[in-house]
Write a protein that holds these residues in place. Sequence first.
Motif, PDB file in Angstrom:
ATOM      1  N   ASP A   8      42.657  10.183  40.958  1.00 13.77           N
ATOM      2  CA  ASP A   8      42.139  11.390  40.315  1.00 13.77           C
ATOM      3  C   ASP A   8      43.272  12.329  39.921  1.00 13.77           C
ATOM      4  O   ASP A   8      43.253  12.931  38.846  1.00 13.77           O
ATOM      5  N   PHE A   9      44.271  12.452  40.782  1.00 17.92           N
ATOM      6  CA  PHE A   9      45.420  13.299  40.475  1.00 17.92           C
ATOM      7  C   PHE A   9      46.191  12.766  39.266  1.00 17.92           C
ATOM      8  O   PHE A   9      46.597  13.544  38.401  1.00 17.92           O
ATOM      9  N   VAL A  10      46.368  11.453  39.192  1.00 21.76           N
ATOM     10  CA  VAL A  10      47.061  10.857  38.047  1.00 21.76           C
ATOM     11  C   VAL A  10      46.273  11.098  36.765  1.00 21.76           C
ATOM     12  O   VAL A  10      46.853  11.408  35.712  1.00 21.76           O
ATOM     13  N   LYS A  11      44.948  11.000  36.840  1.00 24.18           N
ATOM     14  CA  LYS A  11      44.125  11.269  35.655  1.00 24.18           C
ATOM     15  C   LYS A  11      44.223  12.728  35.230  1.00 24.18           C
ATOM     16  O   LYS A  11      44.260  13.027  34.037  1.00 24.18           O
ATOM     17  N   ILE A  12      44.286  13.657  36.170  1.00 23.16           N
ATOM     18  CA  ILE A  12      44.426  15.076  35.840  1.00 23.16           C
ATOM     19  C   ILE A  12      45.773  15.339  35.177  1.00 23.16           C
ATOM     20  O   ILE A  12      45.859  16.056  34.181  1.00 23.16           O
ATOM     21  N   GLY A  17      48.740  16.292  30.174  1.00 21.81           N
ATOM     22  CA  GLY A  17      49.771  15.815  29.250  1.00 21.81           C
ATOM     23  C   GLY A  17      49.236  15.603  27.850  1.00 21.81           C
ATOM     24  O   GLY A  17      49.905  15.933  26.861  1.00 21.81           O
ATOM     25  N   VAL A  18      48.038  15.063  27.727  1.00 19.30           N
ATOM     26  CA  VAL A  18      47.438  14.859  26.404  1.00 19.30           C
ATOM     27  C   VAL A  18      47.139  16.211  25.754  1.00 19.30           C
ATOM     28  O   VAL A  18      47.369  16.397  24.555  1.00 19.30           O
ATOM     29  N   ILE A  19      46.658  17.167  26.530  1.00 12.26           N
ATOM     30  CA  ILE A  19      46.395  18.500  25.979  1.00 12.26           C
ATOM     31  C   ILE A  19      47.692  19.129  25.493  1.00 12.26           C
ATOM     32  O   ILE A  19      47.757  19.685  24.393  1.00 12.26           O
ATOM     33  N   SER A  20      48.743  19.028  26.277  1.00 14.61           N
ATOM     34  CA  SER A  20      50.011  19.610  25.849  1.00 14.61           C
ATOM     35  C   SER A  20      50.587  18.856  24.655  1.00 14.61           C
ATOM     36  O   SER A  20      51.226  19.455  23.799  1.00 14.61           O
ATOM     37  N   LEU A  21      50.335  17.572  24.578  1.00 15.25           N
ATOM     38  CA  LEU A  21      50.800  16.796  23.417  1.00 15.25           C
ATOM     39  C   LEU A  21      50.115  17.265  22.147  1.00 15.25           C
ATOM     40  O   LEU A  21      50.751  17.403  21.099  1.00 15.25           O
ATOM     41  N   HIS A  22      48.831  17.555  22.227  1.00 13.64           N
ATOM     42  CA  HIS A  22      48.106  18.046  21.059  1.00 13.64           C
ATOM     43  C   HIS A  22      48.516  19.474  20.703  1.00 13.64           C
ATOM     44  O   HIS A  22      48.535  19.829  19.530  1.00 13.64           O
ATOM     45  N   CYS A  23      48.830  20.280  21.683  1.00 12.29           N
ATOM     46  CA  CYS A  23      49.194  21.677  21.414  1.00 12.29           C
ATOM     47  C   CYS A  23      50.617  21.816  20.887  1.00 12.29           C
ATOM     48  O   CYS A  23      50.893  22.692  20.074  1.00 12.29           O
ATOM     49  N   CYS A  24      51.516  20.988  21.342  1.00  9.14           N
ATOM     50  CA  CYS A  24      52.934  21.157  21.019  1.00  9.14           C
ATOM     51  C   CYS A  24      53.411  20.252  19.897  1.00  9.14           C
ATOM     52  O   CYS A  24      54.578  20.317  19.517  1.00  9.14           O
ATOM     53  N   LEU A  25      52.548  19.437  19.364  1.00 11.65           N
ATOM     54  CA  LEU A  25      53.000  18.452  18.387  1.00 11.65           C
ATOM     55  C   LEU A  25      53.471  19.097  17.090  1.00 11.65           C
ATOM     56  O   LEU A  25      54.423  18.641  16.481  1.00 11.65           O
ATOM     57  N   GLY A  26      52.853  20.178  16.658  1.00  8.63           N
ATOM     58  CA  GLY A  26      53.222  20.798  15.396  1.00  8.63           C
ATOM     59  C   GLY A  26      54.420  21.720  15.484  1.00  8.63           C
ATOM     60  O   GLY A  26      54.963  22.119  14.469  1.00  8.63           O
ATOM     61  N   ARG A  27      54.870  22.059  16.689  1.00 13.88           N
ATOM     62  CA  ARG A  27      55.953  23.030  16.850  1.00 13.88           C
ATOM     63  C   ARG A  27      57.175  22.379  17.469  1.00 13.88           C
ATOM     64  O   ARG A  27      57.615  22.753  18.539  1.00 13.88           O
ATOM     65  N   LEU A  28      57.749  21.424  16.794  1.00 14.68           N
ATOM     66  CA  LEU A  28      58.894  20.724  17.357  1.00 14.68           C
ATOM     67  C   LEU A  28      60.202  21.463  17.111  1.00 14.68           C
ATOM     68  O   LEU A  28      61.257  21.015  17.544  1.00 14.68           O
ATOM     69  N   ASP A  29      60.164  22.594  16.399  1.00 12.66           N
ATOM     70  CA  ASP A  29      61.382  23.379  16.218  1.00 12.66           C
ATOM     71  C   ASP A  29      61.704  24.214  17.459  1.00 12.66           C
ATOM     72  O   ASP A  29      62.839  24.598  17.677  1.00 12.66           O
ATOM     73  N   ILE A  44      49.298   8.979  27.358  1.00 10.91           N
ATOM     74  CA  ILE A  44      48.369   8.005  26.775  1.00 10.91           C
ATOM     75  C   ILE A  44      48.518   6.638  27.439  1.00 10.91           C
ATOM     76  O   ILE A  44      47.512   6.051  27.852  1.00 10.91           O
ATOM     77  N   PRO A  45      49.742   6.110  27.599  1.00 12.23           N
ATOM     78  CA  PRO A  45      49.844   4.853  28.360  1.00 12.23           C
ATOM     79  C   PRO A  45      49.385   4.989  29.806  1.00 12.23           C
ATOM     80  O   PRO A  45      48.877   4.035  30.392  1.00 12.23           O
ATOM     81  N   LEU A  46      49.526   6.186  30.367  1.00 16.03           N
ATOM     82  CA  LEU A  46      49.071   6.415  31.736  1.00 16.03           C
ATOM     83  C   LEU A  46      47.561   6.258  31.846  1.00 16.03           C
ATOM     84  O   LEU A  46      47.052   5.685  32.814  1.00 16.03           O
ATOM     85  N   PHE A  47      46.815   6.731  30.838  1.00 18.95           N
ATOM     86  CA  PHE A  47      45.370   6.526  30.827  1.00 18.95           C
ATOM     87  C   PHE A  47      45.029   5.040  30.791  1.00 18.95           C
ATOM     88  O   PHE A  47      44.120   4.583  31.478  1.00 18.95           O
ATOM     89  N   PHE A  48      45.748   4.256  29.975  1.00 19.63           N
ATOM     90  CA  PHE A  48      45.499   2.819  29.922  1.00 19.63           C
ATOM     91  C   PHE A  48      45.793   2.144  31.257  1.00 19.63           C
ATOM     92  O   PHE A  48      45.055   1.262  31.702  1.00 19.63           O
ATOM     93  N   MET A  49      46.867   2.567  31.917  1.00 16.02           N
ATOM     94  CA  MET A  49      47.208   1.959  33.203  1.00 16.02           C
ATOM     95  C   MET A  49      46.181   2.296  34.274  1.00 16.02           C
ATOM     96  O   MET A  49      45.815   1.434  35.074  1.00 16.02           O
ATOM     97  N   VAL A  50      45.705   3.539  34.302  1.00 13.93           N
ATOM     98  CA  VAL A  50      44.695   3.924  35.286  1.00 13.93           C
ATOM     99  C   VAL A  50      43.396   3.169  35.025  1.00 13.93           C
ATOM    100  O   VAL A  50      42.744   2.686  35.961  1.00 13.93           O
ATOM    101  N   SER A  51      43.017   3.029  33.760  1.00 17.85           N
ATOM    102  CA  SER A  51      41.803   2.287  33.437  1.00 17.85           C
ATOM    103  C   SER A  51      41.928   0.825  33.849  1.00 17.85           C
ATOM    104  O   SER A  51      40.990   0.240  34.379  1.00 17.85           O
TER     105      SER A  51
END
Length: 67
Positions: A8-12, A17-29, A44-51
């Motif tokens: 559960d902790f790994v999923k959290i 991480g996915v939320i931060s990836l979506h928020c920070c993707l447009g501001r790479l400067d 994203i690979p972490l979700f696949f490994m947990v599944s």
Amino acid sequence: MERNQSIDFVKIVAMLGVISLHCCLGRLDNPIAFVMSRLSGISIPLFFMVSGYLLVGKDGNYKYVLK
């Protein structure tokens, strides 16, 4: 079988991480956003490994797909 709370902790962590990836993707400067997006890339690979880990003990009967 009892619930494994470390999974559960790994999923959290992966979810955040996915939320931060979506928020920070447009501001790479911004250097902080750039580092956060690079560190969040593992989410994203972490979700696949947990599944995959959660499917290891299953018997392979996928009748619920037909419902």
